[in-house]
Design an enzyme around this catalytic site. Structure first.
Site, PDB file in Angstrom:
ATOM      1  N   ASP A 125       0.785  -1.238   0.000  1.00  0.00           N
ATOM      2  CA  ASP A 125       0.000   0.000   0.000  1.00  0.00           C
ATOM      3  C   ASP A 125       0.816   1.286   0.000  1.00  0.00           C
ATOM      4  O   ASP A 125       0.245   2.382   0.009  1.00  0.00           O
ATOM      5  CB  ASP A 125      -0.967  -0.008   1.195  1.00  0.00           C
ATOM      6  CG  ASP A 125      -0.256  -0.254   2.532  1.00  0.00           C
ATOM      7  OD1 ASP A 125       0.925   0.136   2.679  1.00  0.00           O
ATOM      8  OD2 ASP A 125      -0.884  -0.858   3.433  1.00  0.00           O
ATOM      9  N   HIS A 128       6.132  -8.238  -1.334  1.00  0.00           N
ATOM     10  CA  HIS A 128       5.029  -8.531  -2.241  1.00  0.00           C
ATOM     11  C   HIS A 128       4.774  -7.410  -3.234  1.00  0.00           C
ATOM     12  O   HIS A 128       3.720  -7.349  -3.857  1.00  0.00           O
ATOM     13  CB  HIS A 128       3.748  -8.832  -1.443  1.00  0.00           C
ATOM     14  CG  HIS A 128       3.866 -10.051  -0.571  1.00  0.00           C
ATOM     15  ND1 HIS A 128       3.001 -10.339   0.455  1.00  0.00           N
ATOM     16  CD2 HIS A 128       4.765 -11.072  -0.585  1.00  0.00           C
ATOM     17  CE1 HIS A 128       3.357 -11.475   1.044  1.00  0.00           C
ATOM     18  NE2 HIS A 128       4.432 -11.935   0.432  1.00  0.00           N
TER      19      HIS A 128
END
Ligand SMILES: [Zn+2]
Length: 253
Positions: free
Chosen positions: A109, A126
């Site tokens: 994010d 990730h």
């Protein structure tokens, strides 16, 4: 050992932070939930309702790519509105104070960067969903570039340089873990004297191996998570409380 209550947990964590020379935090979805970003893996989360699209399917099928981008754009309001939470801000304070050399995260994010970490000091296992990359030549693209083309012809666009598909800069299921990031995360884990796992259930391997790697290299291990984790038995301190409440007192210190 499990902290008896929030107050004693914060106190013990404070002592350990004060005594540490090099702290490496490892963060998962739990640190971002108070910012409005859902935990995709949680029961009832996005991934239990919408099967994730594996990498090979994305590569093979235009329909899969279109669906992947439709889902991403549906989440854009949530990602765009999210601001760093108390956990992010507390870690950024310790980073500015020189206690944290770099941070390892499973999150995509961009909130650690938004809280003040240099991008080069955020090890993203990730990837990152706030921009896109060509899966062939790795050229970076803004999401707005993808959106404009997607809206124009209803199809996920390909790279203008090499013609390969453009994907969010995340690591999908079935896609290889990023080698340089894994290597750096291992080095950080082995070199710190305090490793703090925050908001991760520590079940996704190989990422979940880092807390044990740190512990086996002589670091103290702290786990902060609302729920029990797979690694609690190895931790020097387990705090089973809200992350914002636990780390809030460390903002600005
Ligand atoms: Zn390309």
């Amino acid at each position: 050992m499990i902290a008896a209550d929030l107050r004693s947990g914060v106190e013990q964590l404070g002592d350990m932070i004060a005594e540490a020379r090099t702290i490496v935090p490892f963060t998962g979805a739990g640190i971002s939930t108070e910012t409005g970003i859902p935990d995709f893996r949680s029961p009832g989360g996005l991934w239990t309702r919408n099967r994730p699209i594996p990498f090979d399917e994305f590569v093979a099928s235009q329909d899969a790519r279109d669906e992947a981008w439709r889902r991403r754009f549906a989440m854009e309001a949530t990602f765009a509105a999210a601001k760093p939470g108390r956990g992010h801000r507390a870690l950024a304070s310790l980073y500015k104070a020189g206690k944290i050399p770099a941070i390892i995260t499973q999150n995509i994010d961009n909130l650690h960067q938004a809280s003040g970490f240099a991008a080069s000091d955020v090890i993203e296992l990730h990837g990152n969903t706030t921009y896109a990359r060509c899966i062939g030549c790795e050229a970076a693209y803004d999401l707005s570039w993808v959106k404009t083309r997607f809206d124009a012809d209803g199809q996920a666009p390909d790279c203008t340089t090499c013609g390969e598909p453009v994907k969010t800069a995340t690591i999908s299921f079935g896609q290889a873990m990023p080698e340089a990031e894994m290597q750096r995360a291992a080095e950080l884990s082995q070199q710190c004297d305090l490793f703090i796992a925050i908001g991760s259930s520590l079940v996704v391997w190989p990422a979940a191996g880092f807390p044990l790697m740190a512990k086996n290299s002589g670091a103290r291990l702290v786990i902060i998570n609302n729920e029990p984790t797979e690694q609690d038995e190895h931790a020097d301190l387990v705090i089973r409380h809200d992350i914002g409440e636990t780390l809030g007192p460390f903002i600005g210190n």
